[in-house]
Scaffold this active site. Structure first.
Site, PDB file in Angstrom:
ATOM      1  N   LYS A 112      -5.322  -0.954  -4.452  1.00 42.13           N
ATOM      2  CA  LYS A 112      -4.371  -0.946  -4.737  1.00 42.13           C
ATOM      3  C   LYS A 112      -3.759   0.617  -4.102  1.00 42.13           C
ATOM      4  CE  LYS A 112      -3.505  -4.586  -7.186  1.00 42.13           C
ATOM      5  NZ  LYS A 112      -4.586  -5.171  -8.029  1.00 42.13           N
ATOM      6  N   ASP A 113      -4.526   1.340  -4.062  1.00 38.04           N
ATOM      7  CA  ASP A 113      -4.048   2.748  -3.835  1.00 38.04           C
ATOM      8  C   ASP A 113      -3.580   2.479  -2.079  1.00 38.04           C
ATOM      9  OD1 ASP A 113      -3.951   4.451  -5.677  1.00 38.04           O
ATOM     10  OD2 ASP A 113      -5.927   4.252  -5.217  1.00 38.04           O
TER      11      ASP A 113
END
Ligand SMILES: *Cc1c(COP(=O)(O)O)cnc(C)c1O
Length: 463
Positions: A112-113
């Protein structure tokens, strides 16, 4: 570049507006009106280039005039500067013709980063230029929330509220959300499961008066800018293994269908992706859909891969839009039927889906066995989500000679209990995270009640 809604009843928007609003006002999801394609020579030229350079080349046409080339380049540089690996998304070989794409070197140790760090910077630049402030509300099964809080904490023009299912996220995930001390971030523990959180969020976005009052913005995986950011690593991985001269396959541990949908966009841009393989845990709505042609929601059963404990897969709507060849009315009708429990996909659309995707599921026992076997045969310690992918990928390895790339979506240290039980090794957190976790936790319990939640957000946000 203009963005249109999958349901066809919302005005087309530019990149910046589509990014800032998230969900379209007709309940649909934004997609680019046309998808730019790259010639084989242009794809070949990306091989071996630094991640940031590939990101700039691929994303620039989608962003249009919203950001200047220099501004966008600087934003990309800032987004990935905090990653703990020079390659950003390194490839590791597991066995003959099977590779892991490690997407867990960002600040919260999950894929997700890649998207969240980028959209944090994009929001900051766009809002500062407009002199505006927004309220970001997100629902999380664990990793989106921590990535969002990490990306937006301390930024000037946003308040962030994250809904997570109480007791259903791992300790590491919870601490990543509750220990940051910045005043603009709020972790809300919801009584219910992830689908409860996601339903509350959808209802909030459909309350247009509230949406306008607090200038609501969404950063869930339905946000087009997040999908776009994830397209990049499909290209870096595939070109490293010989694309465009050689086709590749990807297996993607899937929940909300955001990560794997980015693979479909990469394919539409010209990347030779032979197949995209959906890997689900016991919450297998997508696998059942591909097998039976009927999309029917079930009960969420908590698993050791909690970030995939989902029975309503939001981004699947985007795949349906392509499967129905852009027939927005058909998409809207199917999504309407979902409220009554599900729908049957037309023969033409299911044929299209089966041509692009394959699928498989891993039980809890198979997931544990895969963590154990992968460590035994390759020395790689993998997280439960990644293990679901590896198990399903193995079932498809023989189908063609194209290299298989399985997306490793989280660092094993995010899910230490399952990993230790399977391998006897308790994976250590990187030191910077271990330090952060000594801070005091801050969270607010909330009932699954829209009015109460809206009242809380009104009261807490800065004005
Ligand atoms: C979010 C997440 C997934 C599922 O990704 P989707 O884009 O929702 O399909 C898989 N693994 C991990 C570790 C995640 O955080």
């Amino acid at each position: 570049m203009r963005y249109i809604s999958t349901r066809g009843k919302a005005p087309a928007l530019g990149f910046e507006e589509a990014m800032l609003s998230g969900l379209a006002r007709d309940g649909g999801l934004y997609l680019p009106e046309t998808i730019p394609t790259l010639a084989a020579g242009e794809i070949a030229a990306l091989a071996g280039r630094p991640y940031e350079e590939v990101a700039l080349a691929l994303m620039r046409p989608f962003v249009g005039e919203s950001f200047s080339e220099a501004e966008f380049k600087a934003i990309i540089a800032r987004a990935y500067a905090g990653f703990g690996h020079a390659a950003r998304a390194p490839l590791v070989q597991l066995e003959a013709n099977h590779f892991l794409l490690e997407l867990f070197h960002g600040p919260t140790l999950a894929f997700k980063d890649f998207a969240m760090q980028l959209i944090g910077q994009l929001f900051q630049a766009a809002l500062a230029r407009r002199g505006e402030r927004v309220t970001i509300v997100g629902a999380t099964s664990g990793d989106t929330g921590s990535a969002a809080i990490e990306a937006f904490k301390g930024l000037d023009n946003v308040d962030v509220f994250i809904l997570f299912p109480e007791g259903r996220v791992s300790d590491v995930q919870r601490k990543q959300m509750t220990t940051p001390g910045e005043a603009n971030v709020h972790a809300l523990a919801v009584e219910g499961d992830f689908d409860t959180c996601q339903a509350l969020l959808k209802d909030m976005f459909n309350d247009f008066a509230f949406r306008d009052e607090v200038r609501l913005a969404g950063v869930n995986s339905i946000n087009w800018a997040r999908v776009l950011a994830q397209v990049v690593y499909y290209f870096t991985a595939a070109t490293s293994l010989g694309a465009p001269g050689r086709a590749v396959r990807f297996t993607v541990p899937t929940g909300n269908f955001g990560d794997i949908f980015a693979g479909l966009i990469a394919q539409k841009m010209g990347l030779p992706v032979e197949k995209l393989i959906i890997a689900t845990n016991q919450n297998d709505i997508l696998h059942r859909t591909l097998e039976t042609g009927a999309y029917r929601r079930g009960e969420v059963v908590p698993s050791i891969s909690p970030s995939m404990d989902i029975q309503v897969s939001s981004n699947f709507e985007r795949a349906l839009y392509y499967a129905y060849e852009g027939d927005c009315a058909a998409v809207a009708a199917q999504m309407g039927a979902l409220a009554e429990g599900g729908f049957t996909i037309s023969q033409g659309a299911i044929d299209w889906l089966r041509a692009h995707f394959a699928s498989g599921r891993a039980s809890e026992e198979e997931t544990m066995a895969t963590i154990r076997a992968t460590y035994a045969t390759s020395g790689e310690v993998i997280c439960p989500h990644t293990a679901v992918g590896v198990k399903v990928a193995r079932a498809h390895l023989g189908a063609s000679g194209a290299p298989m790339i399985t997306l490793a979506t989280a660092h094993p240290a995010k899910f230490p209990d399952a990993v230790e039980e399977a391998t006897g090794i308790r994976p250590a957190l990187p030191a910077r995270l271990a330090r952060q976790f000594e801070a005091e936790e801050r969270q607010t319990p909330v009932a699954a009640d829209l009015a109460a939640l809206e009242a809380l957000i009104r009261e807490r946000r800065a004005r």
